[in-house]
Design a protein around this motif. Structure first.
Motif, PDB file in Angstrom:
ATOM      1  N   GLY A 134     -52.757   8.501 -18.541  1.00  0.00           N
ATOM      2  CA  GLY A 134     -51.840   9.624 -18.555  1.00  0.00           C
ATOM      3  C   GLY A 134     -51.627  10.216 -17.172  1.00  0.00           C
ATOM      4  N   TRP A 135     -50.534  10.952 -17.054  1.00  0.00           N
ATOM      5  CA  TRP A 135     -50.242  11.745 -15.864  1.00  0.00           C
ATOM      6  C   TRP A 135     -50.138  13.208 -16.260  1.00  0.00           C
ATOM      7  N   PHE A 136     -50.795  14.073 -15.490  1.00  0.00           N
ATOM      8  CA  PHE A 136     -50.730  15.512 -15.652  1.00  0.00           C
ATOM      9  C   PHE A 136     -50.363  16.133 -14.311  1.00  0.00           C
ATOM     10  N   ARG A 137     -49.926  17.380 -14.341  1.00  0.00           N
ATOM     11  CA  ARG A 137     -49.602  18.062 -13.089  1.00  0.00           C
ATOM     12  C   ARG A 137     -50.020  19.525 -13.166  1.00  0.00           C
ATOM     13  N   GLN A 138     -50.251  20.108 -11.991  1.00  0.00           N
ATOM     14  CA  GLN A 138     -50.666  21.497 -11.912  1.00  0.00           C
ATOM     15  C   GLN A 138     -50.018  22.163 -10.706  1.00  0.00           C
ATOM     16  N   ALA A 139     -49.227  23.193 -10.974  1.00  0.00           N
ATOM     17  CA  ALA A 139     -48.612  23.993  -9.931  1.00  0.00           C
ATOM     18  C   ALA A 139     -49.514  25.175  -9.604  1.00  0.00           C
ATOM     19  N   PRO A 140     -49.392  25.750  -8.403  1.00  0.00           N
ATOM     20  CA  PRO A 140     -50.241  26.889  -8.029  1.00  0.00           C
ATOM     21  C   PRO A 140     -50.138  28.037  -9.023  1.00  0.00           C
ATOM     22  N   GLY A 141     -51.283  28.540  -9.461  1.00  0.00           N
ATOM     23  CA  GLY A 141     -51.319  29.660 -10.384  1.00  0.00           C
ATOM     24  C   GLY A 141     -51.013  29.322 -11.826  1.00  0.00           C
ATOM     25  N   LYS A 142     -50.826  28.036 -12.139  1.00  0.00           N
ATOM     26  CA  LYS A 142     -50.503  27.628 -13.499  1.00  0.00           C
ATOM     27  C   LYS A 142     -51.546  26.656 -14.042  1.00  0.00           C
ATOM     28  N   SER A 144     -34.322  12.093 -10.272  1.00  0.00           N
ATOM     29  CA  SER A 144     -33.638  13.378 -10.449  1.00  0.00           C
ATOM     30  C   SER A 144     -34.607  14.548 -10.337  1.00  0.00           C
ATOM     31  N   LEU A 145     -35.415  14.529  -9.307  1.00  0.00           N
ATOM     32  CA  LEU A 145     -36.455  15.536  -9.146  1.00  0.00           C
ATOM     33  C   LEU A 145     -35.872  16.927  -8.933  1.00  0.00           C
ATOM     34  N   LYS A 146     -36.571  17.918  -9.479  1.00  0.00           N
ATOM     35  CA  LYS A 146     -36.181  19.320  -9.396  1.00  0.00           C
ATOM     36  C   LYS A 146     -37.276  20.115  -8.693  1.00  0.00           C
ATOM     37  N   PRO A 147     -36.942  21.251  -8.079  1.00  0.00           N
ATOM     38  CA  PRO A 147     -37.981  22.076  -7.451  1.00  0.00           C
ATOM     39  C   PRO A 147     -39.112  22.444  -8.405  1.00  0.00           C
ATOM     40  N   GLU A 148     -38.820  22.622  -9.682  1.00  0.00           N
ATOM     41  CA  GLU A 148     -39.854  22.965 -10.648  1.00  0.00           C
ATOM     42  C   GLU A 148     -40.809  21.819 -10.948  1.00  0.00           C
ATOM     43  N   ASP A 149     -40.524  20.616 -10.421  1.00  0.00           N
ATOM     44  CA  ASP A 149     -41.459  19.498 -10.528  1.00  0.00           C
ATOM     45  C   ASP A 149     -42.558  19.564  -9.472  1.00  0.00           C
ATOM     46  N   THR A 150     -42.453  20.483  -8.537  1.00  0.00           N
ATOM     47  CA  THR A 150     -43.442  20.620  -7.478  1.00  0.00           C
ATOM     48  C   THR A 150     -44.812  20.938  -8.065  1.00  0.00           C
TER      49      THR A 150
END
Length: 124
Positions: free
Chosen positions: A35-43, A85-91
């Motif tokens: 799997g792939w997971f992601r974590q943005a700062p503060g989330k 189609s990357l978006k800023p919210e994918d950061t």
């Protein structure tokens, strides 16, 4: 111990693409669900995509469905995440994860092994 190493992160403009790779140290990779997971700062860390040991089934978060594709090459002990189609919210920092059970899963606690993460930054 199973070691996972991610690569392919970087800085791209909105609308661009990146391909992440995750290589596993174990020779039993063919039996593992990935799997792939992601974590943005503060989330909280959130699910992105998952793939069954055989590659026959995949799962995607609604936020990335239609834009991201997960795949695997068991001969190379590697799983990929193609991001279009990357978006800023994918950061976020993107993490590769493995589960010996073998099935695809969107649940973080069901994964036993984690990579160190790779940073993906999308500018607007």
């Amino acid at each position: 111990q199973v070691q996972l190493v991610e690569s392919g992160g970087g800085l791209v403009q909105a609308g661009g693409s990146l391909r992440l790779s995750c290589t596993a140290s174990t020779r039993t990779f063919t039996n593992y669900g990935m799997g792939w997971f992601r974590q943005a700062p503060g989330k909280e860390r959130e699910f992105v995509a998952a793939i069954r040991w055989s590659g026959s089934r995949t799962l995607y978060a609604d936020s990335v469905k239609g834009r991201f594709t997960i795949s695997r090459d068991n001969a190379k002990n590697t799983v990929y995440l193609q991001m279009n189609s990357l978006k800023p919210e994918d950061t976020a920092v993107y993490y590769c994860a493995a589960r010996p059970v073998g099935g695809e899963s969107a649940t973080l606690i069901e994964y036993d092994y984690w990579g160190q993460g790779t940073q993906v930054t999308v500018s607007s």
